[in-house]
Scaffold this motif. Structure first.
Motif, PDB file in Angstrom:
ATOM      1  N   LEU A 144      94.088 -22.029  -4.532  1.00  0.00           N
ATOM      2  CA  LEU A 144      93.281 -22.927  -5.367  1.00  0.00           C
ATOM      3  C   LEU A 144      94.167 -23.676  -6.362  1.00  0.00           C
ATOM      4  O   LEU A 144      93.979 -24.874  -6.598  1.00  0.00           O
ATOM      5  N   GLY A 145      95.145 -22.992  -6.930  1.00  0.00           N
ATOM      6  CA  GLY A 145      96.085 -23.651  -7.827  1.00  0.00           C
ATOM      7  C   GLY A 145      96.889 -24.725  -7.112  1.00  0.00           C
ATOM      8  O   GLY A 145      97.118 -25.820  -7.641  1.00  0.00           O
ATOM      9  N   GLN A 146      97.309 -24.433  -5.881  1.00  0.00           N
ATOM     10  CA  GLN A 146      98.048 -25.413  -5.098  1.00  0.00           C
ATOM     11  C   GLN A 146      97.169 -26.611  -4.755  1.00  0.00           C
ATOM     12  O   GLN A 146      97.635 -27.750  -4.743  1.00  0.00           O
ATOM     13  N   LEU A 147      95.894 -26.359  -4.499  1.00  0.00           N
ATOM     14  CA  LEU A 147      94.958 -27.444  -4.199  1.00  0.00           C
ATOM     15  C   LEU A 147      94.775 -28.351  -5.413  1.00  0.00           C
ATOM     16  O   LEU A 147      94.788 -29.575  -5.297  1.00  0.00           O
ATOM     17  N   VAL A 148      94.649 -27.746  -6.578  1.00  0.00           N
ATOM     18  CA  VAL A 148      94.509 -28.531  -7.809  1.00  0.00           C
ATOM     19  C   VAL A 148      95.743 -29.410  -8.002  1.00  0.00           C
ATOM     20  O   VAL A 148      95.633 -30.600  -8.300  1.00  0.00           O
ATOM     21  N   ALA A 149      96.916 -28.848  -7.802  1.00  0.00           N
ATOM     22  CA  ALA A 149      98.152 -29.616  -7.966  1.00  0.00           C
ATOM     23  C   ALA A 149      98.273 -30.703  -6.900  1.00  0.00           C
ATOM     24  O   ALA A 149      98.657 -31.839  -7.197  1.00  0.00           O
ATOM     25  N   GLY A 181      96.258 -33.754  -7.597  1.00  0.00           N
ATOM     26  CA  GLY A 181      96.570 -34.432  -8.855  1.00  0.00           C
ATOM     27  C   GLY A 181      95.642 -34.026  -9.982  1.00  0.00           C
ATOM     28  O   GLY A 181      95.749 -34.542 -11.095  1.00  0.00           O
ATOM     29  N   ALA A 182      94.743 -33.092  -9.723  1.00  0.00           N
ATOM     30  CA  ALA A 182      93.794 -32.660 -10.752  1.00  0.00           C
ATOM     31  C   ALA A 182      94.464 -31.851 -11.846  1.00  0.00           C
ATOM     32  O   ALA A 182      93.865 -31.632 -12.907  1.00  0.00           O
ATOM     33  N   ASP A 183      95.711 -31.454 -11.647  1.00  0.00           N
ATOM     34  CA  ASP A 183      96.425 -30.730 -12.692  1.00  0.00           C
ATOM     35  C   ASP A 183      96.765 -31.634 -13.873  1.00  0.00           C
ATOM     36  O   ASP A 183      97.142 -31.151 -14.942  1.00  0.00           O
ATOM     37  N   ALA A 184      96.594 -32.939 -13.707  1.00  0.00           N
ATOM     38  CA  ALA A 184      96.802 -33.877 -14.815  1.00  0.00           C
ATOM     39  C   ALA A 184      95.628 -33.830 -15.807  1.00  0.00           C
ATOM     40  O   ALA A 184      95.764 -34.283 -16.935  1.00  0.00           O
ATOM     41  N   LEU A 185      94.502 -33.298 -15.365  1.00  0.00           N
ATOM     42  CA  LEU A 185      93.338 -33.176 -16.243  1.00  0.00           C
ATOM     43  C   LEU A 185      93.498 -31.949 -17.131  1.00  0.00           C
ATOM     44  O   LEU A 185      94.118 -30.966 -16.730  1.00  0.00           O
ATOM     45  N   ASP A 186      92.904 -32.010 -18.328  1.00  0.00           N
ATOM     46  CA  ASP A 186      92.922 -30.803 -19.146  1.00  0.00           C
ATOM     47  C   ASP A 186      91.928 -29.801 -18.547  1.00  0.00           C
ATOM     48  O   ASP A 186      91.043 -30.158 -17.770  1.00  0.00           O
ATOM     49  N   ALA A 187      92.095 -28.543 -18.895  1.00  0.00           N
ATOM     50  CA  ALA A 187      91.299 -27.473 -18.291  1.00  0.00           C
ATOM     51  C   ALA A 187      89.808 -27.660 -18.526  1.00  0.00           C
ATOM     52  O   ALA A 187      88.991 -27.392 -17.634  1.00  0.00           O
ATOM     53  N   GLU A 188      89.431 -28.140 -19.713  1.00  0.00           N
ATOM     54  CA  GLU A 188      88.011 -28.323 -20.023  1.00  0.00           C
ATOM     55  C   GLU A 188      87.380 -29.398 -19.133  1.00  0.00           C
ATOM     56  O   GLU A 188      86.265 -29.231 -18.636  1.00  0.00           O
ATOM     57  N   THR A 189      88.101 -30.497 -18.917  1.00  0.00           N
ATOM     58  CA  THR A 189      87.584 -31.574 -18.066  1.00  0.00           C
ATOM     59  C   THR A 189      87.452 -31.098 -16.629  1.00  0.00           C
ATOM     60  O   THR A 189      86.425 -31.328 -15.974  1.00  0.00           O
ATOM     61  N   LEU A 190      88.476 -30.429 -16.123  1.00  0.00           N
ATOM     62  CA  LEU A 190      88.434 -29.921 -14.752  1.00  0.00           C
ATOM     63  C   LEU A 190      87.284 -28.927 -14.584  1.00  0.00           C
ATOM     64  O   LEU A 190      86.541 -28.985 -13.603  1.00  0.00           O
ATOM     65  N   ALA A 191      87.119 -28.039 -15.543  1.00  0.00           N
ATOM     66  CA  ALA A 191      86.010 -27.076 -15.474  1.00  0.00           C
ATOM     67  C   ALA A 191      84.670 -27.795 -15.487  1.00  0.00           C
ATOM     68  O   ALA A 191      83.754 -27.438 -14.732  1.00  0.00           O
ATOM     69  N   GLY A 192      84.530 -28.833 -16.296  1.00  0.00           N
ATOM     70  CA  GLY A 192      83.286 -29.588 -16.352  1.00  0.00           C
ATOM     71  C   GLY A 192      82.973 -30.279 -15.037  1.00  0.00           C
ATOM     72  O   GLY A 192      81.827 -30.274 -14.569  1.00  0.00           O
TER      73      GLY A 192
END
Length: 106
Positions: A28-33, A36-47
């Motif tokens: 899941l971490g590799q998928l986020v990276a 390009g979703a790793d550029a988002l802050d954690a709160e935005t990604l969680a939302g």
């Protein structure tokens, strides 16, 4: 009479379960990276993820699924593909149920 417990088998099963969970978290971490979703802050990604989970709109979910499938097909043609995300060699799919995922909402 008491049933004899096989502690070795129980420990092995727990270890296997923990290993699968760790692998799932890594993927899941590799998928986020990879997206390009790793550029988002954690709160935005969680939302964003919470909105996706709570969405009742099947047309929107199908559009997300199609976009995700196209993402993996594109990455496969570039050489890294899903194998870069899923090192087991199995095709990784958003919403896969390796750790009890929710299916079409990922």
């Amino acid at each position: 009479m008491r049933k004899v417990r096989d502690y070795d088998a129980e420990l092995k099963a727990l270890g296997d379960k923990a290993s699968l969970k760790a692998k799932r978290v890594e993927q899941l971490g590799q998928l986020v990276a990879a997206t390009g979703a790793d550029a988002l802050d954690a709160e935005t990604l969680a939302g964003v993820l919470l909105d996706a989970i709570g969405s009742e709109d099947t047309a929107t979910k199908e559009a997300w699924r199609a976009k995700g499938a196209a993402f993996f097909q594109r990455r496969g043609k570039k050489g890294g593909g899903a194998a870069a995300i899923d090192s087991s060699g199995d095709a990784a799919e958003p919403g896969g149920d390796a750790a009890g995922g929710s299916g079409a909402t990922a």
